[in-house]
Scaffold this motif. Structure first.
Motif, PDB file in Angstrom:
ATOM      1  N   LYS A 295     -32.069 -13.711  19.652  1.00  0.00           N
ATOM      2  CA  LYS A 295     -31.103 -14.756  19.255  1.00  0.00           C
ATOM      3  C   LYS A 295     -31.842 -15.756  18.360  1.00  0.00           C
ATOM      4  O   LYS A 295     -32.887 -16.275  18.757  1.00  0.00           O
ATOM      5  CB  LYS A 295     -30.548 -15.471  20.488  1.00  0.00           C
ATOM      6  N   VAL A 296     -31.297 -16.004  17.166  1.00  0.00           N
ATOM      7  CA  VAL A 296     -32.067 -16.768  16.177  1.00  0.00           C
ATOM      8  C   VAL A 296     -31.374 -18.067  15.777  1.00  0.00           C
ATOM      9  O   VAL A 296     -30.185 -18.080  15.425  1.00  0.00           O
ATOM     10  CB  VAL A 296     -32.331 -15.915  14.913  1.00  0.00           C
ATOM     11  N   ILE A 297     -32.154 -19.150  15.853  1.00  0.00           N
ATOM     12  CA  ILE A 297     -31.714 -20.456  15.344  1.00  0.00           C
ATOM     13  C   ILE A 297     -32.395 -20.667  13.997  1.00  0.00           C
ATOM     14  O   ILE A 297     -33.623 -20.571  13.896  1.00  0.00           O
ATOM     15  CB  ILE A 297     -32.112 -21.592  16.307  1.00  0.00           C
ATOM     16  N   CYS A 298     -31.608 -20.912  12.966  1.00  0.00           N
ATOM     17  CA  CYS A 298     -32.157 -21.075  11.612  1.00  0.00           C
ATOM     18  C   CYS A 298     -32.084 -22.534  11.197  1.00  0.00           C
ATOM     19  O   CYS A 298     -31.001 -23.131  11.196  1.00  0.00           O
ATOM     20  CB  CYS A 298     -31.345 -20.246  10.608  1.00  0.00           C
ATOM     21  N   VAL A 299     -33.234 -23.104  10.823  1.00  0.00           N
ATOM     22  CA  VAL A 299     -33.255 -24.460  10.282  1.00  0.00           C
ATOM     23  C   VAL A 299     -33.412 -24.343   8.771  1.00  0.00           C
ATOM     24  O   VAL A 299     -34.379 -23.755   8.275  1.00  0.00           O
ATOM     25  CB  VAL A 299     -34.408 -25.291  10.880  1.00  0.00           C
ATOM     26  N   ALA A 300     -32.432 -24.891   8.048  1.00  0.00           N
ATOM     27  CA  ALA A 300     -32.418 -24.767   6.585  1.00  0.00           C
ATOM     28  C   ALA A 300     -31.416 -25.783   6.044  1.00  0.00           C
ATOM     29  O   ALA A 300     -30.786 -26.512   6.818  1.00  0.00           O
ATOM     30  CB  ALA A 300     -31.997 -23.350   6.186  1.00  0.00           C
ATOM     31  N   ASP A 301     -31.285 -25.848   4.745  1.00  0.00           N
ATOM     32  CA  ASP A 301     -30.223 -26.640   4.131  1.00  0.00           C
ATOM     33  C   ASP A 301     -28.927 -25.851   4.332  1.00  0.00           C
ATOM     34  O   ASP A 301     -28.665 -24.875   3.626  1.00  0.00           O
ATOM     35  CB  ASP A 301     -30.549 -26.823   2.644  1.00  0.00           C
TER      36      ASP A 301
ATOM     37  N   ALA B 206     -24.303 -14.678   7.225  1.00  0.00           N
ATOM     38  CA  ALA B 206     -24.057 -13.266   6.913  1.00  0.00           C
ATOM     39  C   ALA B 206     -25.226 -12.383   7.368  1.00  0.00           C
ATOM     40  O   ALA B 206     -25.034 -11.215   7.704  1.00  0.00           O
ATOM     41  CB  ALA B 206     -23.837 -13.100   5.409  1.00  0.00           C
ATOM     42  N   LEU B 207     -26.422 -12.947   7.382  1.00  0.00           N
ATOM     43  CA  LEU B 207     -27.596 -12.160   7.804  1.00  0.00           C
ATOM     44  C   LEU B 207     -27.768 -12.165   9.319  1.00  0.00           C
ATOM     45  O   LEU B 207     -28.708 -11.572   9.838  1.00  0.00           O
ATOM     46  CB  LEU B 207     -28.871 -12.693   7.124  1.00  0.00           C
ATOM     47  N   GLY B 208     -26.882 -12.881  10.027  1.00  0.00           N
ATOM     48  CA  GLY B 208     -26.889 -12.761  11.489  1.00  0.00           C
ATOM     49  C   GLY B 208     -27.316 -13.983  12.267  1.00  0.00           C
ATOM     50  O   GLY B 208     -27.428 -13.917  13.496  1.00  0.00           O
ATOM     51  N   ALA B 209     -27.587 -15.110  11.593  1.00  0.00           N
ATOM     52  CA  ALA B 209     -28.044 -16.306  12.320  1.00  0.00           C
ATOM     53  C   ALA B 209     -27.068 -16.640  13.448  1.00  0.00           C
ATOM     54  O   ALA B 209     -25.853 -16.632  13.251  1.00  0.00           O
ATOM     55  CB  ALA B 209     -28.148 -17.481  11.360  1.00  0.00           C
ATOM     56  N   ASP B 210     -27.601 -16.953  14.633  1.00  0.00           N
ATOM     57  CA  ASP B 210     -26.740 -17.320  15.761  1.00  0.00           C
ATOM     58  C   ASP B 210     -26.373 -18.790  15.710  1.00  0.00           C
ATOM     59  O   ASP B 210     -25.262 -19.170  16.072  1.00  0.00           O
ATOM     60  CB  ASP B 210     -27.457 -16.999  17.077  1.00  0.00           C
ATOM     61  N   VAL B 211     -27.336 -19.615  15.309  1.00  0.00           N
ATOM     62  CA  VAL B 211     -27.084 -21.059  15.211  1.00  0.00           C
ATOM     63  C   VAL B 211     -27.718 -21.551  13.916  1.00  0.00           C
ATOM     64  O   VAL B 211     -28.851 -21.172  13.581  1.00  0.00           O
ATOM     65  CB  VAL B 211     -27.704 -21.815  16.416  1.00  0.00           C
ATOM     66  N   LEU B 212     -26.981 -22.397  13.180  1.00  0.00           N
ATOM     67  CA  LEU B 212     -27.511 -22.991  11.956  1.00  0.00           C
ATOM     68  C   LEU B 212     -27.748 -24.470  12.201  1.00  0.00           C
ATOM     69  O   LEU B 212     -26.879 -25.163  12.714  1.00  0.00           O
ATOM     70  CB  LEU B 212     -26.503 -22.828  10.811  1.00  0.00           C
ATOM     71  N   VAL B 213     -28.922 -24.956  11.818  1.00  0.00           N
ATOM     72  CA  VAL B 213     -29.260 -26.370  12.004  1.00  0.00           C
ATOM     73  C   VAL B 213     -29.735 -26.917  10.661  1.00  0.00           C
ATOM     74  O   VAL B 213     -30.584 -26.297  10.006  1.00  0.00           O
ATOM     75  CB  VAL B 213     -30.370 -26.533  13.062  1.00  0.00           C
ATOM     76  N   ASP B 214     -29.163 -28.071  10.282  1.00  0.00           N
ATOM     77  CA  ASP B 214     -29.524 -28.599   8.963  1.00  0.00           C
ATOM     78  C   ASP B 214     -30.916 -29.220   8.970  1.00  0.00           C
ATOM     79  O   ASP B 214     -31.300 -29.917   9.911  1.00  0.00           O
ATOM     80  CB  ASP B 214     -28.496 -29.635   8.509  1.00  0.00           C
ATOM     81  N   ARG B 215     -31.649 -28.959   7.922  1.00  0.00           N
ATOM     82  CA  ARG B 215     -33.045 -29.410   7.851  1.00  0.00           C
ATOM     83  C   ARG B 215     -33.192 -30.857   7.397  1.00  0.00           C
ATOM     84  O   ARG B 215     -34.279 -31.435   7.510  1.00  0.00           O
ATOM     85  CB  ARG B 215     -33.829 -28.515   6.897  1.00  0.00           C
ATOM     86  N   HIS B 216     -32.111 -31.469   6.905  1.00  0.00           N
ATOM     87  CA  HIS B 216     -32.238 -32.800   6.303  1.00  0.00           C
ATOM     88  C   HIS B 216     -32.273 -33.934   7.324  1.00  0.00           C
ATOM     89  O   HIS B 216     -32.545 -35.079   6.964  1.00  0.00           O
ATOM     90  CB  HIS B 216     -31.129 -33.020   5.272  1.00  0.00           C
ATOM     91  N   ALA B 217     -31.995 -33.651   8.589  1.00  0.00           N
ATOM     92  CA  ALA B 217     -32.122 -34.672   9.629  1.00  0.00           C
ATOM     93  C   ALA B 217     -33.016 -34.083  10.724  1.00  0.00           C
ATOM     94  O   ALA B 217     -32.544 -33.601  11.764  1.00  0.00           O
ATOM     95  CB  ALA B 217     -30.743 -35.028  10.182  1.00  0.00           C
TER      96      ALA B 217
ATOM     97  N   ASP C  40     -34.167 -13.097  23.822  1.00  0.00           N
ATOM     98  CA  ASP C  40     -34.932 -14.352  23.732  1.00  0.00           C
ATOM     99  C   ASP C  40     -34.440 -15.184  22.548  1.00  0.00           C
ATOM    100  O   ASP C  40     -33.907 -14.645  21.570  1.00  0.00           O
ATOM    101  CB  ASP C  40     -36.432 -14.052  23.495  1.00  0.00           C
ATOM    102  N   TRP C  41     -34.673 -16.492  22.643  1.00  0.00           N
ATOM    103  CA  TRP C  41     -34.419 -17.372  21.505  1.00  0.00           C
ATOM    104  C   TRP C  41     -35.640 -17.428  20.591  1.00  0.00           C
ATOM    105  O   TRP C  41     -36.772 -17.466  21.072  1.00  0.00           O
ATOM    106  CB  TRP C  41     -34.117 -18.799  21.968  1.00  0.00           C
ATOM    107  N   LEU C  42     -35.394 -17.473  19.280  1.00  0.00           N
ATOM    108  CA  LEU C  42     -36.444 -17.687  18.276  1.00  0.00           C
ATOM    109  C   LEU C  42     -35.917 -18.713  17.283  1.00  0.00           C
ATOM    110  O   LEU C  42     -34.770 -18.603  16.833  1.00  0.00           O
ATOM    111  CB  LEU C  42     -36.741 -16.368  17.536  1.00  0.00           C
TER     112      LEU C  42
END
Ligand SMILES: NC(=O)c1ccc[n+]([C@@H]2O[C@H](COP(=O)([O-])OP(=O)(O)OC[C@H]3O[C@@H](n4cnc5c(N)ncnc54)[C@H](OP(=O)(O)O)[C@@H]3O)[C@@H](O)[C@H]2O)c1
Length: 426
Positions: free
Chosen positions: A264-270, A280-291, A239-241
């Protein structure tokens, strides 16, 4: 003559701890009601000794150091006394006094994450022994004896995790509350089954909680605990989280637990600041939090309408953005299933049909010995096996008197992606 209890007591005095004795020995207390009407001896020799502690005297004020505060007494058979050697600072430590929450009366002692050495144990059959190095997530903020901002704190053996020899004491003070919040959020509220983790199998907390007598669980979290996600809707492998606020300590532990279970993890962060660490901790997708608007589009695009689980660790506004992604235009899913949104720091004011809203039942950790012990036993294994990576820490050597300044740094956002840990002497 009947043996009624076995206590861990001590045999020779240790000058470092005025009320504690080294070289613990087990003493069986024997008692016969017809021949001896004295109560069994209580191994709490600390009753009259004093210590340094940080007191909060009023809302909006700084903490004040005092040196004559009574060392807390062990009251229950399940309690232990810990000499505090390191304190992890949480946002609640400055938010509570600033916004007047989590302060049952004044003056009060705060502090939620501690690590140190056990100096007294009541129950000789407990996992915890005198001399053990332990970390304690002190979620029971209504019990002043359990607060971290003092030299000695009471805990229960079922809320203390033994620190493996290879794990530093100071780093251990950084992860307790975050671990409890992340584990309950995924394992109880979203129903993730940790038994499926190959690297370090954990509990199925939904099943553990179902066995707890409802009266043991505080009324205000009972619904979150027992009205768990129905089996067919639970978060599971594949599943996606989405985690909004993934660079928080809680976010990084949530990410790791989810990845261990195959989510499967999408991380919203800077992303510029924290992308490397989250990757490195395993994020599948990184999304920037500033937009934020673009972040919503990216999450929609990546998950193609299949997102059903989201955890917000920032606040009401970002939780509202996640709501937009989970149920677009208020549409309920064709199969009647729900999406699940958990807010650690608030939920949107306006609710949408098709979404089940969750808050983390953090009290469960200290209210239920069965749940607490299950969680700390797993944490011990996660640390021992190194399946769980500890947060990065910034160590402050200032002792209790350095906490006000360190909390100012935390409030101003001066430490990013790391936990401040206060070192105490001894
Ligand atoms: N309900 C509960 O029982 C419970 C339990 C645990 C935690 N919490 C709450 O959860 C939150 C996180 O706690 P924590 O101890 O894990 O925090 P923390 O480790 O102190 O997190 C600080 C991080 O938050 C990030 N951040 C700040 N504003 C952000 C935003 N708008 N969007 C995304 N990230 C942002 C910062 O990253 P940048 O570098 O990008 O600024 C910083 O790295 C706190 O509000 C805490 O009170 C609640």
């Amino acid at each position: 003559m009947t043996t009624i209890s076995t206590y861990t007591v001590t045999s020779s005095r240790d000058d470092k701890y005025p009320f504690v004795y080294a070289n613990p020995v087990r003493v069986e207390q024997r008692y016969h009601p017809e021949h001896d009407d004295s109560s069994p001896a209580q191994p709490t020799p600390q009753a009259t000794a004093t210590q340094s502690a940080l007191l909060l005297h009023g809302v909006g004020q700084q903490y004040t150091l005092v040196t004559d505060h009574a060392i807390p007494s062990i009251l229950g058979q399940e309690e232990i006394l810990v000499k505090v050697q390191a304190i992890g600072l949480n946002p609640i430590d400055w938010k509570g006094p600033a916004y007047n929450f989590g302060i049952p009366s004044l003056p009060w002692i705060n502090g939620r994450d501690l690590a140190g050495v056990v100096v007294a144990v009541r129950d000789a059959n407990s996992r915890i022994r005198v001399g053990d190095r332990v970390l304690v997530p002190s979620t029971d903020y209504r019990d002043i004896r359990k607060a971290a901002f003092q030299q000695y704190a009471v805990a229960t053996h079922f809320n203390a995790a033994r620190i493996p020899a290879a794990t530093g004491l100071h780093v251990s003070a950084s992860l307790g509350v975050a671990f409890v919040a992340a584990t309950l959020a995924l394992g109880v509220s979203l129903g993730l089954d940790y038994t499926t983790i190959a690297a370090c199998p954990g509990p199925n907390l939904v099943e553990v909680v179902q066995k707890v007598p409802p009266t043991e669980i505080p009324a205000d979290v009972r619904e979150e605990c027992f009205a768990a996600v129905p089996e067919h809707e639970r978060l599971r492998k594949g599943d996606w989280l989405v985690i909004w606020g993934a660079s928080t300590t809680t976010g990084m532990i949530t990410l790791q637990l989810a990845k261990l279970a195959g989510v499967k993890v999408i991380c919203v962060a800077d992303v510029a600041r924290h992308g490397a660490r989250l990757h490195a901790l395993g994020a599948d997708v990184l999304v920037d939090r500033h937009a934020p608007a673009r972040a919503v589009e990216i999450i929609r695009g990546v998950t193609q309408g299949k997102l059903r689980f989201a955890v917000d660790i920032v606040g009401r506004d970002t939780a509202a953005l996640l709501q937009e992604v989970l149920v677009e235009d208020g549409t309920v899913r064709e199969d009647g299933s729900h999406a699940h949104l958990l807010g650690l720091t608030g939920l949107p004011k306006e609710r949408r049909p098709g979404i089940v809203y969750h808050t983390v039942p953090i009290k469960l950790f200290h209210a239920s010995a069965g749940v607490g012990e299950t969680m700390v036993a797993w944490l011990e294994e996660l640390l021992q096996s190194t399946a769980l990576v500890c947060p990065e820490v910034v160590r402050h050597a200032g002792g209790l008197e350095g906490i006000n300044a360190a909390l100012d740094t935390l409030r101003q956002g001066g430490v990013s992606g790391k936990r401040i840990v206060i070192e105490l002497e001894g």
